[in-house]
Enzyme design. Structure first.
Site, PDB file in Angstrom:
ATOM      1  N   ASP A  22      21.827 -19.745 -26.383  1.00  0.00           N
ATOM      2  CA  ASP A  22      20.931 -20.634 -27.118  1.00  0.00           C
ATOM      3  C   ASP A  22      19.516 -20.431 -26.575  1.00  0.00           C
ATOM      4  O   ASP A  22      19.261 -19.491 -25.818  1.00  0.00           O
ATOM      5  CB  ASP A  22      21.387 -22.091 -27.003  1.00  0.00           C
ATOM      6  N   LYS A  54      27.666 -17.251 -31.880  1.00  0.00           N
ATOM      7  CA  LYS A  54      27.352 -18.332 -30.942  1.00  0.00           C
ATOM      8  C   LYS A  54      28.289 -19.521 -31.142  1.00  0.00           C
ATOM      9  O   LYS A  54      28.881 -20.031 -30.178  1.00  0.00           O
ATOM     10  CB  LYS A  54      25.900 -18.771 -31.114  1.00  0.00           C
TER      11      LYS A  54
END
Length: 219
Positions: A145, A126
């Protein structure tokens, strides 16, 4: 729902069209001036709001503006600055470890591949995707997210909860040119309209195409 990959691709195209119209400017919410500062801010944002991160990074970056400066900083110095954030000791350790590896292995310059970035302390897929997409315009993947996970499920683009699987699902249905901006726009959407505990569905520009998976029917 959308039972085939083609159906999900069609849905994804509708989603990105509406998101682009609603949020024409797709920017990262973390304040930064350089790629290194973006990486540091993203490491700090784990399990923490961007607003809280933005409240401490001006002080952090004034004292430690680049990898060399942060690598030379002490644990106590960094902890003192980021203490208001959750897991501040681990984050301070990761920041210093990241900076030290960048200096020692990469000569102070951030690598530009996902494979190299995830070798840095505190950097997973991420965080690497955030840096590559936002700082360098490299579509290495889709940032997943909490907003992206939740809303992508509501929209029927994935049925999964695991971020890695969700990322693969989204990469399969989104046009690659949308991989970077999709996450930015969905994060803005999650904060302004599709709020977790009180979604403003009747005000949502995506309502006509949103199956609202898991939500009660609108009255």
């Amino acid at each position: 729902m959308f039972d085939t990959i083609d159906a999900k691709k069609k849905q994804a195209r509708k989603v990105v069209t509406r998101l682009r119209k609603q949020y024409p400017i797709a920017e990262c919410a973390l304040h930064h001036e350089t790629p290194f500062q973006l990486l540091a801010a993203t490491i700090l944002s784990a399990q923490c709001t961007d607003e809280r991160v933005n409240s401490v990074t001006p002080i952090l970056f004034e004292k430690f503006p680049d990898a060399e400066a942060l690598a030379a900083g002490t644990q106590t110095q960094v902890e003192k600055i980021v203490k208001s954030l959750g897991f501040f000791r681990a984050k301070a350790t990761n920041l210093r470890g990241m900076a030290q590896r960048v200096v020692e292995v990469y000569g102070g310059e951030l690598p530009r591949t996902l494979e190299e970035l995830i070798t840095l302390p505190g950097v997973g897929r991420k965080t690497a995707n955030v840096l590559l997409g936002t700082a360098y315009g490299i579509a290495s993947g889709v940032v997943v997210d909490t907003h992206v996970r939740r809303i992508s499920n509501l929209l029927g683009l994935t049925e999964n909860q695991n971020p890695d699987i969700i990322e693969r699902d989204l990469m399969a249905v989104l046009p690659k040119k949308e991989w970077i901006t999709y996450s930015h726009r969905l994060i803005h959407h999650g904060r302004q309209i599709c709020i977790a505990r009180r979604p403003k569905c009747t005000e949502c520009p995506l309502l006509k195409i949103c199956p609202r998976v898991g939500l009660d029917p609108l009255e």
